[in-house]
Design a protein around this motif. Sequence first.
Motif, PDB file in Angstrom:
ATOM      1  N   LEU A   1       0.853  -1.197   0.000  1.00 26.41           N
ATOM      2  CA  LEU A   1       0.000   0.000   0.000  1.00 26.41           C
ATOM      3  C   LEU A   1       0.890   1.250   0.000  1.00 26.41           C
ATOM      4  O   LEU A   1       1.340   1.727   1.036  1.00 26.41           O
ATOM      5  CB  LEU A   1      -0.917  -0.006   1.230  1.00 26.41           C
ATOM      6  CG  LEU A   1      -1.920   1.148   1.349  1.00 26.41           C
ATOM      7  CD1 LEU A   1      -2.821   1.235   0.127  1.00 26.41           C
ATOM      8  CD2 LEU A   1      -2.758   0.993   2.612  1.00 26.41           C
ATOM      9  N   THR A   2       1.157   1.775  -1.191  1.00 22.77           N
ATOM     10  CA  THR A   2       2.018   2.961  -1.325  1.00 22.77           C
ATOM     11  C   THR A   2       1.242   4.225  -1.020  1.00 22.77           C
ATOM     12  O   THR A   2       0.000   4.230  -1.009  1.00 22.77           O
ATOM     13  CB  THR A   2       2.578   3.032  -2.748  1.00 22.77           C
ATOM     14  OG1 THR A   2       1.496   3.230  -3.664  1.00 22.77           O
ATOM     15  CG2 THR A   2       3.333   1.752  -3.113  1.00 22.77           C
ATOM     16  N   ASP A   3       1.991   5.303  -0.792  1.00 27.59           N
ATOM     17  CA  ASP A   3       1.350   6.604  -0.550  1.00 27.59           C
ATOM     18  C   ASP A   3       0.480   6.992  -1.734  1.00 27.59           C
ATOM     19  O   ASP A   3      -0.620   7.542  -1.572  1.00 27.59           O
ATOM     20  CB  ASP A   3       2.417   7.676  -0.315  1.00 27.59           C
ATOM     21  CG  ASP A   3       2.998   7.611   1.088  1.00 27.59           C
ATOM     22  OD1 ASP A   3       2.358   6.939   1.939  1.00 27.59           O
ATOM     23  OD2 ASP A   3       4.054   8.202   1.335  1.00 27.59           O
ATOM     24  N   GLU A   4       0.974   6.734  -2.928  1.00 28.42           N
ATOM     25  CA  GLU A   4       0.230   7.119  -4.135  1.00 28.42           C
ATOM     26  C   GLU A   4      -1.116   6.416  -4.184  1.00 28.42           C
ATOM     27  O   GLU A   4      -2.160   7.037  -4.406  1.00 28.42           O
ATOM     28  CB  GLU A   4       1.057   6.772  -5.376  1.00 28.42           C
ATOM     29  CG  GLU A   4       0.368   7.183  -6.670  1.00 28.42           C
ATOM     30  CD  GLU A   4       1.177   6.778  -7.903  1.00 28.42           C
ATOM     31  OE1 GLU A   4       0.700   7.055  -9.021  1.00 28.42           O
ATOM     32  OE2 GLU A   4       2.271   6.180  -7.735  1.00 28.42           O
ATOM     33  N   VAL A   5      -1.118   5.092  -3.954  1.00 27.64           N
ATOM     34  CA  VAL A   5      -2.368   4.322  -3.989  1.00 27.64           C
ATOM     35  C   VAL A   5      -3.285   4.760  -2.846  1.00 27.64           C
ATOM     36  O   VAL A   5      -4.502   4.913  -3.033  1.00 27.64           O
ATOM     37  CB  VAL A   5      -2.070   2.811  -3.906  1.00 27.64           C
ATOM     38  CG1 VAL A   5      -3.369   2.011  -3.767  1.00 27.64           C
ATOM     39  CG2 VAL A   5      -1.299   2.351  -5.132  1.00 27.64           C
ATOM     40  N   PHE A   6      -2.716   4.948  -1.666  1.00 24.14           N
ATOM     41  CA  PHE A   6      -3.522   5.308  -0.499  1.00 24.14           C
ATOM     42  C   PHE A   6      -4.251   6.627  -0.706  1.00 24.14           C
ATOM     43  O   PHE A   6      -5.477   6.713  -0.530  1.00 24.14           O
ATOM     44  CB  PHE A   6      -2.622   5.391   0.738  1.00 24.14           C
ATOM     45  CG  PHE A   6      -3.352   5.760   1.997  1.00 24.14           C
ATOM     46  CD1 PHE A   6      -4.057   4.809   2.718  1.00 24.14           C
ATOM     47  CD2 PHE A   6      -3.344   7.075   2.475  1.00 24.14           C
ATOM     48  CE1 PHE A   6      -4.728   5.160   3.875  1.00 24.14           C
ATOM     49  CE2 PHE A   6      -4.017   7.421   3.634  1.00 24.14           C
ATOM     50  CZ  PHE A   6      -4.714   6.464   4.340  1.00 24.14           C
ATOM     51  N   TYR A   7      -3.520   7.665  -1.105  1.00 28.37           N
ATOM     52  CA  TYR A   7      -4.130   8.995  -1.218  1.00 28.37           C
ATOM     53  C   TYR A   7      -4.997   9.155  -2.467  1.00 28.37           C
ATOM     54  O   TYR A   7      -5.865  10.023  -2.510  1.00 28.37           O
ATOM     55  CB  TYR A   7      -3.049  10.068  -1.150  1.00 28.37           C
ATOM     56  CG  TYR A   7      -2.489  10.225   0.247  1.00 28.37           C
ATOM     57  CD1 TYR A   7      -3.253  10.806   1.255  1.00 28.37           C
ATOM     58  CD2 TYR A   7      -1.208   9.756   0.569  1.00 28.37           C
ATOM     59  CE1 TYR A   7      -2.756  10.929   2.547  1.00 28.37           C
ATOM     60  CE2 TYR A   7      -0.706   9.869   1.866  1.00 28.37           C
ATOM     61  CZ  TYR A   7      -1.490  10.453   2.846  1.00 28.37           C
ATOM     62  OH  TYR A   7      -1.015  10.566   4.129  1.00 28.37           O
ATOM     63  N   GLN A   8      -4.788   8.301  -3.465  1.00 31.08           N
ATOM     64  CA  GLN A   8      -5.662   8.335  -4.635  1.00 31.08           C
ATOM     65  C   GLN A   8      -7.051   7.772  -4.323  1.00 31.08           C
ATOM     66  O   GLN A   8      -8.045   8.165  -4.937  1.00 31.08           O
ATOM     67  CB  GLN A   8      -5.036   7.531  -5.787  1.00 31.08           C
ATOM     68  CG  GLN A   8      -3.987   8.282  -6.576  1.00 31.08           C
ATOM     69  CD  GLN A   8      -3.439   7.436  -7.721  1.00 31.08           C
ATOM     70  OE1 GLN A   8      -3.754   6.256  -7.840  1.00 31.08           O
ATOM     71  NE2 GLN A   8      -2.626   8.066  -8.565  1.00 31.08           N
ATOM     72  N   ASN A   9      -7.121   6.843  -3.353  1.00 34.20           N
ATOM     73  CA  ASN A   9      -8.388   6.136  -3.079  1.00 34.20           C
ATOM     74  C   ASN A   9      -9.034   6.503  -1.751  1.00 34.20           C
ATOM     75  O   ASN A   9     -10.152   6.060  -1.475  1.00 34.20           O
ATOM     76  CB  ASN A   9      -8.138   4.623  -3.094  1.00 34.20           C
ATOM     77  CG  ASN A   9      -7.805   4.094  -4.465  1.00 34.20           C
ATOM     78  OD1 ASN A   9      -8.687   3.814  -5.267  1.00 34.20           O
ATOM     79  ND2 ASN A   9      -6.505   3.977  -4.767  1.00 34.20           N
ATOM     80  N   ILE A  10      -8.362   7.277  -0.914  1.00 31.88           N
ATOM     81  CA  ILE A  10      -8.860   7.517   0.432  1.00 31.88           C
ATOM     82  C   ILE A  10     -10.195   8.269   0.443  1.00 31.88           C
ATOM     83  O   ILE A  10     -11.079   7.992   1.257  1.00 31.88           O
ATOM     84  CB  ILE A  10      -7.808   8.273   1.278  1.00 31.88           C
ATOM     85  CG1 ILE A  10      -8.254   8.357   2.742  1.00 31.88           C
ATOM     86  CG2 ILE A  10      -7.548   9.659   0.720  1.00 31.88           C
ATOM     87  CD1 ILE A  10      -8.334   7.020   3.413  1.00 31.88           C
ATOM     88  N   ASP A  11     -10.365   9.215  -0.506  1.00 37.15           N
ATOM     89  CA  ASP A  11     -11.625   9.985  -0.531  1.00 37.15           C
ATOM     90  C   ASP A  11     -12.806   9.088  -0.895  1.00 37.15           C
ATOM     91  O   ASP A  11     -13.864   9.152  -0.245  1.00 37.15           O
ATOM     92  CB  ASP A  11     -11.513  11.141  -1.528  1.00 37.15           C
ATOM     93  CG  ASP A  11     -10.588  12.243  -1.037  1.00 37.15           C
ATOM     94  OD1 ASP A  11     -10.568  12.480   0.187  1.00 37.15           O
ATOM     95  OD2 ASP A  11      -9.893  12.836  -1.867  1.00 37.15           O
ATOM     96  N   SER A  12     -12.661   8.267  -1.930  1.00 34.86           N
ATOM     97  CA  SER A  12     -13.768   7.400  -2.350  1.00 34.86           C
ATOM     98  C   SER A  12     -14.043   6.317  -1.309  1.00 34.86           C
ATOM     99  O   SER A  12     -15.204   5.952  -1.058  1.00 34.86           O
ATOM    100  CB  SER A  12     -13.464   6.774  -3.716  1.00 34.86           C
ATOM    101  OG  SER A  12     -12.201   6.148  -3.706  1.00 34.86           O
ATOM    102  N   LEU A  13     -12.991   5.795  -0.652  1.00 39.34           N
ATOM    103  CA  LEU A  13     -13.194   4.799   0.402  1.00 39.34           C
ATOM    104  C   LEU A  13     -13.949   5.424   1.583  1.00 39.34           C
ATOM    105  O   LEU A  13     -14.900   4.811   2.113  1.00 39.34           O
ATOM    106  CB  LEU A  13     -11.850   4.257   0.880  1.00 39.34           C
ATOM    107  CG  LEU A  13     -11.903   3.322   2.100  1.00 39.34           C
ATOM    108  CD1 LEU A  13     -12.742   2.085   1.794  1.00 39.34           C
ATOM    109  CD2 LEU A  13     -10.501   2.922   2.548  1.00 39.34           C
TER     110      LEU A  13
END
Length: 702
Positions: A87-99
């Motif tokens: 779970l990279t920073d890029e993946v985490f912050y790209q999906n955190i709003d929708s999650l």
Amino acid sequence: MTIKRDITWRVGVIYLALVMLAAYVIVKVVYLQVAEGSEWRAMEAKMTSKEREIEANRGNILACDGRKLACSVPSYRLYMDVVADGLTDEVFYQNIDSLSYCLSVFFKDLSPKGYKRRLVEARRKKSRYFRIHNRRVSYTELKKIKQFPLFRLGKNKGGFIPEQLDMRKKPFGILASRVIGKLYEEKEKGGMIGLERAFNQELKGENGINTFTRISGRWVPEEVVSPQNGNDVMTSIDIEIQDVAENSLKQQLIKHNAHHGVAILMEVETGAIKAIVNLHRKSEGFYIEDYFNYAIGEATEPGSTFKLASMMAVLEDGLINLDDTIDTGNGVIKFYDRTMRDSHYGGFGKITYREVFEKSSNVGISKMIVDNYKSRPKRFIDRLYAMGLNKKHGLEIKGEDEPYIKYPGSDSWSGVSLPWISIGYESELTPLQTLAFYNAVANNGKMMKPYFVTGVYRHGELVKEYQPKVLNPSISSLSTIEKVHDLLVGVVERGTATNLKNNNYKIAGKTGTAQIAKGRDGYKNGGVEYQASFAGYFPADRPKYSCIVVVNGPSNNVYYGNVVAGSVFKQIADRVYATGFDMVQEYARREPGEGVLPYSKGGKKSDLLTVFDKLRVTVDGSEVESEWISTLAQEHKVSFSQKTFKNGLVPNVAGMGAKDAVTLLENAGLNVIVSGRGRVIEQSISPGSRLKRGVRIFIKLG
């Protein structure tokens, strides 16, 4: 020379140091291997392998027709490894709003910003096991959550960790919940009460062990021992009858604002408990089942239902004839310093012993016992003991209260003990102990052990069967049983329970109204409450079921057994009789008498035509187009009619032979278990019930 000696000295020192270092290393290695070897090997194993217990699935508790009374349902707690390796920073912050948005919509407790704040904070703190929400979710909900952003990437890339936790559920709610029981919060302790505790060993199964080995920085699972899931326990409880008993008793408790109540239905021939209800008042108009098992755990003074035992004692000793008379006077009699009264104001005067029992005369019963046993009270008590009234039944369920009947010579025995015991005081029985006694009368004197479980099953196969057990082959002579049977019928036909009389079937039983001690004050300072009861069996001419209803603490100035408890008994009996085809169709199943030949069971049309053709019997209705035929024996012929079965409903196989009944039921998708010989006289699932494929059905031939 000086330089050479200096070099030699230095080399010697270095050599000595190396020798000492080598010796130290050797000693240290030996020490580590011998003294601390086990500790370091354990640490190595911990670093390279680990074990996790695999929890076995707990078995189900089943009703007599296979429906689940208690079962384990999986639920899930949701966790997240917010710093998972993939779970990279890029993946985490790209999906955190929708999650965060999906979690907010699903749980409806925090805004999307609230969830995002929590998740970001957890990542900042490098939480590897962050609980997403306190609520557990079901399997269907979990499937939906797995599709949320990030979570759909799995454990390594998305950090999603669902933890499975089994929850014990009772599909039928409070029905029989006290007898079914419950578990301790700590799962390893197993069953706390009821059948969950009594059959914990059969239900719990054996946990397995899963070993993980660390390979290239990853934990690889290696299953070592598979879990052995628990067995299923099949009870004798009939959920339909249980429902009727529960609702009937609850309505009556509410009507009379009673403290608690009990209703038990038992199969006469076997002692199998078909329904058992324990309701306790939580607040006015609200009653719960899961409070205390009063049916087996509360021994109280039974009151007038005990008069049956008193009457049996004098009849067994041949001391009276039922048509002899006794003078009850004005309904008041004094024994030493205590006065006994009949509930009927003014008394009954001179009446027969039969009327004494039917009218439930306290004066008549006590006077009868004192007249015959005053000089030999031990003989009377010994007779009660011989009937088994002082013995526990050894139930599967823990908590059976001890029955108590005073014995002459004991510290508490007094001059008034004999008359008061004769009418159900200075003695204690649980409702189930009283019912077992009445059941023995219905069973021609044979006392059966009450039981709740018929078998233990593993994957549908019978592992252990529990057979009916006789506690006392004969509580009295058959002649005494026949006499008291007539007395019990007379109570309903002419005595204190005429409100239970009906034109469809006969009930035999006895009313009971007792004053029992309340709290620590006993009978002093108004510490008294009433207990209304009715115990008996039905149909009286062919006893199939025995039943007892006990209502404690009715508080609306109505407390007589025939009204408060008897009405519940009748509601249960009416429903059982109406749905029990083996009783309703009693006359339809009887073979015809002389002059009505031939007689035949129903069955397949082709088979019946072949038989009747060989016998040269005239058949009326052979043109009926149906594979299955009902037959009617008339004087010189047999009439055929179509036997119809509605799709989706359990067929009625009453009167069929075993082969035809099994064929029909198996074609309907049921698993059939047969017992006995002859034609079908009973099936465990009522005809016309909604069909559930794969359910087990028992058919009895006779």
